[in-house]
Design a protein around this motif. Structure first.
Motif, PDB file in Angstrom:
ATOM      1  N   GLU A 242       0.834  -1.196   0.000  1.00  0.00           N
ATOM      2  CA  GLU A 242       0.000   0.000   0.000  1.00  0.00           C
ATOM      3  C   GLU A 242       0.872   1.251   0.000  1.00  0.00           C
ATOM      4  OE1 GLU A 242      -3.897   0.389   2.242  1.00  0.00           O
ATOM      5  OE2 GLU A 242      -2.604   1.745   3.394  1.00  0.00           O
ATOM      6  N   VAL A 243       0.641   2.113  -0.972  1.00  0.00           N
ATOM      7  CA  VAL A 243       1.356   3.389  -1.066  1.00  0.00           C
ATOM      8  C   VAL A 243       0.498   4.521  -0.517  1.00  0.00           C
ATOM      9  CG1 VAL A 243       2.374   5.056  -2.679  1.00  0.00           C
ATOM     10  CG2 VAL A 243       2.730   2.602  -3.024  1.00  0.00           C
ATOM     11  N   LEU A 244      -0.809   4.468  -0.812  1.00  0.00           N
ATOM     12  CA  LEU A 244      -1.712   5.536  -0.371  1.00  0.00           C
ATOM     13  C   LEU A 244      -3.108   4.974  -0.160  1.00  0.00           C
ATOM     14  CD1 LEU A 244      -2.317   8.600   0.078  1.00  0.00           C
ATOM     15  CD2 LEU A 244      -2.840   8.720  -2.371  1.00  0.00           C
ATOM     16  N   SER A 245      -3.710   5.357   0.958  1.00  0.00           N
ATOM     17  CA  SER A 245      -5.123   5.083   1.202  1.00  0.00           C
ATOM     18  C   SER A 245      -5.718   6.357   1.798  1.00  0.00           C
ATOM     19  CB  SER A 245      -5.312   3.894   2.161  1.00  0.00           C
ATOM     20  OG  SER A 245      -6.689   3.625   2.352  1.00  0.00           O
ATOM     21  N   GLU A 246      -6.266   7.180   0.930  1.00  0.00           N
ATOM     22  CA  GLU A 246      -6.713   8.523   1.297  1.00  0.00           C
ATOM     23  C   GLU A 246      -8.221   8.569   1.460  1.00  0.00           C
ATOM     24  OE1 GLU A 246      -6.742  11.526   2.749  1.00  0.00           O
ATOM     25  OE2 GLU A 246      -4.915  11.983   1.596  1.00  0.00           O
ATOM     26  N   ASN A 247      -8.681   8.972   2.659  1.00  0.00           N
ATOM     27  CA  ASN A 247     -10.104   9.110   2.941  1.00  0.00           C
ATOM     28  C   ASN A 247     -10.529  10.565   3.116  1.00  0.00           C
ATOM     29  OD1 ASN A 247     -10.824   6.264   3.040  1.00  0.00           O
ATOM     30  ND2 ASN A 247      -9.564   6.187   4.893  1.00  0.00           N
TER      31      ASN A 247
ATOM     32  N   PHE B 230       3.908   0.117 -11.964  1.00  0.00           N
ATOM     33  CA  PHE B 230       3.100  -1.094 -11.975  1.00  0.00           C
ATOM     34  C   PHE B 230       2.347  -1.210 -10.640  1.00  0.00           C
ATOM     35  CE2 PHE B 230       6.936  -2.632 -14.515  1.00  0.00           C
ATOM     36  CZ  PHE B 230       6.406  -2.192 -15.710  1.00  0.00           C
ATOM     37  N   GLY B 231       1.103  -1.566 -10.715  1.00  0.00           N
ATOM     38  CA  GLY B 231       0.299  -1.680  -9.509  1.00  0.00           C
ATOM     39  C   GLY B 231      -1.166  -1.458  -9.802  1.00  0.00           C
ATOM     40  N   ARG B 232      -1.850  -0.882  -8.819  1.00  0.00           N
ATOM     41  CA  ARG B 232      -3.294  -0.683  -8.961  1.00  0.00           C
ATOM     42  C   ARG B 232      -3.689   0.637  -8.312  1.00  0.00           C
ATOM     43  NH1 ARG B 232      -6.991  -5.366  -6.630  1.00  0.00           N
ATOM     44  NH2 ARG B 232      -5.725  -6.547  -8.122  1.00  0.00           N
TER      45      ARG B 232
ATOM     46  N   LEU C 123      -1.709   1.158  -4.920  1.00  0.00           N
ATOM     47  CA  LEU C 123      -1.002  -0.060  -4.502  1.00  0.00           C
ATOM     48  C   LEU C 123       0.175  -0.304  -5.439  1.00  0.00           C
ATOM     49  CD1 LEU C 123      -4.109  -2.378  -3.915  1.00  0.00           C
ATOM     50  CD2 LEU C 123      -2.896  -1.022  -2.207  1.00  0.00           C
ATOM     51  N   GLN C 124       1.344  -0.554  -4.853  1.00  0.00           N
ATOM     52  CA  GLN C 124       2.545  -0.836  -5.631  1.00  0.00           C
ATOM     53  C   GLN C 124       2.738  -2.344  -5.776  1.00  0.00           C
ATOM     54  OE1 GLN C 124       5.239   1.101  -7.198  1.00  0.00           O
ATOM     55  NE2 GLN C 124       5.431  -1.013  -7.919  1.00  0.00           N
ATOM     56  N   GLN C 125       2.911  -2.804  -7.007  1.00  0.00           N
ATOM     57  CA  GLN C 125       3.166  -4.234  -7.237  1.00  0.00           C
ATOM     58  C   GLN C 125       4.501  -4.623  -6.618  1.00  0.00           C
ATOM     59  OE1 GLN C 125       2.632  -5.593 -11.316  1.00  0.00           O
ATOM     60  NE2 GLN C 125       4.265  -7.098 -11.055  1.00  0.00           N
ATOM     61  N   LYS C 126       4.492  -5.765  -5.946  1.00  0.00           N
ATOM     62  CA  LYS C 126       5.726  -6.225  -5.295  1.00  0.00           C
ATOM     63  C   LYS C 126       6.795  -6.539  -6.326  1.00  0.00           C
ATOM     64  CE  LYS C 126       4.286  -7.904  -0.776  1.00  0.00           C
ATOM     65  NZ  LYS C 126       4.315  -9.037   0.193  1.00  0.00           N
TER      66      LYS C 126
END
Length: 473
Positions: free
Chosen positions: A141-146, A249-251, A465-468
């Motif tokens: 997880e790179v960012l989870s902004e609420n 790469f990621g989501r 989300l950053q791909q591993k």
């Protein structure tokens, strides 16, 4: 010699003509054109079906050659004949086929059953193969902004006038008038420009006032009442995560409700953080969602339609976006009526966008060939200059989408790049007009009222989300 007794004459009530005689009589009577009297109520019905002339002749020949005739009918008092139909009673006819079945009859059941079994087997194989080829990446997880508060370590408000060369009509500001948080929801809201700046000779100079654009036209604009040019007629917001959140790469998933208002242009997109291959579009652009604020009656589709695409190419005149732009229409609703999650999944082998679920894909591009080939670019520009592949040295099919990208959220207004086509649904300006901004401004009594109810984009969550295996994940 014994005397022959004369045969007693049959009474009309007891004489019964044969079936063939009845057919012939009925046919001849019908062919003669003489109408038959209607059957009295309660009397047994007479033959009323017409018989062809050939059938009549055949029946007549049969009568003349017949030695006997059945006596199942009788004469009516008028001399006409009738017959009594008899229905075959159930069970009175032998059904020999029930005693011994045809050996081929079993295939009537076997063949459909085999088809069903084979169909299920093929469907199962396709599902298995699809699941087998799906890559379930692991992510960090790179960012989870609420949006409980404004996080200036992650988000930046852009301040400029140019609109990335799209000829957009808005000035993006860092003001709370255009970008603010309300009860856990990010609001990006376009508003009208100061009328004094538009109607009188004026200059907007953002140099020294936080201008984030890279060109002079991004920071300077003026109103000249003589030639009809004006400053940007509206203000709006554009924010990005370049400062604190990028992925390679990621989501990415953004939960948002789109605006409703004529000539609004909401977008959720991604730009390269370092422009590894050069200026736009050499380093690429990922459009997760773009739409229009107009309603469903708009000729190009309003907020009932969103689209996704990739931008890439050797220069701004040769952009391969047309190779993969895909639209998705809302079902019996609009994207301004409710919350939707707009997402992108991106790896070294593919990239696709989706709405609400990964199963509802919008745009899908597989990196099975270099983007230089995929873009089908010409050998030279329109002026004869040879085009050069900016990704030739990487040896990767993913270039230019093999570098860090960050998220951009904005609501643009209008523009002269063709996003709103000329002549569609009363568009109040022409893209080629030198006074396009003024023409738009002067039509504000038409479009501004459509912004009043929901002329803003709402965002309540952004996840990156950053791909591993990349960027230290």
């Amino acid at each position: 010699m014994q005397a022959v007794q004369p045969q007693a004459e049959l009474e009309p009530a007891t004489h019964a003509p044969s079936a063939i005689e009845r057919v012939v009589t009925s046919s001849q009577h019908n062919l003669s054109g003489t109408p038959r009297p209607s059957t009295p109520y309660g009397a047994r019905s007479r033959v009323s079906t017409p018989i062809s002339r050939s059938a009549s002749r055949t029946a007549t020949r049969s009568v003349s050659g017949s030695a006997t005739a059945s006596t199942t009918g009788a004469y009516l008092p008028s001399g006409e004949r009738y017959f009594k139909s008899r229905r075959v009673e159930k069970g009175s006819i032998e059904r020999a086929w029930m005693d011994k079945k045809d050996p081929k009859e079993k295939w009537v059941t076997i063949i459909p059953l085999l088809g069903i079994v084979v169909g299920l087997a093929i469907s199962g194989l396709l599902i298995w193969d699809g699941l087998r080829t799906v890559v379930n990446h692991e992510y960090c997880e790179v960012l989870s902004e609420n949006f409980t508060t404004w996080n200036s370590h992650i988000w930046s408000k852009e301040v400029e006038l140019g609109g990335y060369g799209n000829g957009q009509f808005e000035q993006t500001t860092d003001s709370d008038e255009n970008v603010y948080i309300d009860d856990g929801v990010l609001i990006i809201k376009p508003t009208l420009q100061d009328e004094n700046l538009v109607n009188n000779d004026n200059v907007i100079d953002l140099r020294g006032h936080g201008c984030t654009g890279g060109r002079w036209s991004d920071c300077l604009a003026s109103t000249n009442t003589t030639n009809g040019t004006i400053v940007n007629p509206v203000k709006s917001g554009r924010i990005n995560t370049k400062l604190g959140a990028s992925i390679k790469f990621g989501r990415v998933e953004v939960t948002a409700k789109l605006p409703a208002g004529d000539w609004l242009w909401p977008a959720i997109w991604m730009l390269p953080t370092n422009n590894k291959y050069g200026g736009w579009p050499k380093s690429g652009e990922i459009d997760i969602m773009e739409s229009r604020g107009n309603n469903y009656t708009y000729g190009q589709g309003g907020n009932n339609i969103v689209s996704s695409s990739l931008h890439f190419g050797p220069n701004s005149f040769n952009d391969g976006w047309w190779r993969n732009i895909v639209k998705r229409q809302a079902l019996h609703t609009t994207y301004a009526d409710g919350w939707h999650t707009y997402g992108v999944e991106w790896s070294e082998k593919y990239i696709f966008t989706y709405i609400d679920t990964r199963l509802l894909q919008v745009m899908y591009t597989h990196f099975d060939q270099p983007f230089w080939e995929y873009g089908q670019f010409p050998l030279s520009d329109s002026n004869g200059t040879q085009l050069v592949n900016p990704w030739s040295s990487t040896g990767s099919n993913a270039s230019p989408f093999d570098q860090d990208f960050h998220v951009v959220l904005n609501v643009a207004v209008g523009g002269t790049n063709g996003w709103f086509k000329d002549g569609k649904s009363g568009k109040p300006w022409l893209d080629s007009s030198p006074t396009a901004k003024r023409d738009f401004w002067e039509a504000r009594d038409q479009w501004y009222p459509t912004w009043q109810k929901q002329g803003f984009m709402q965002v309540k969550k952004v996840v990156m989300l950053q791909q591993k295996g990349y960027n230290g994940c």
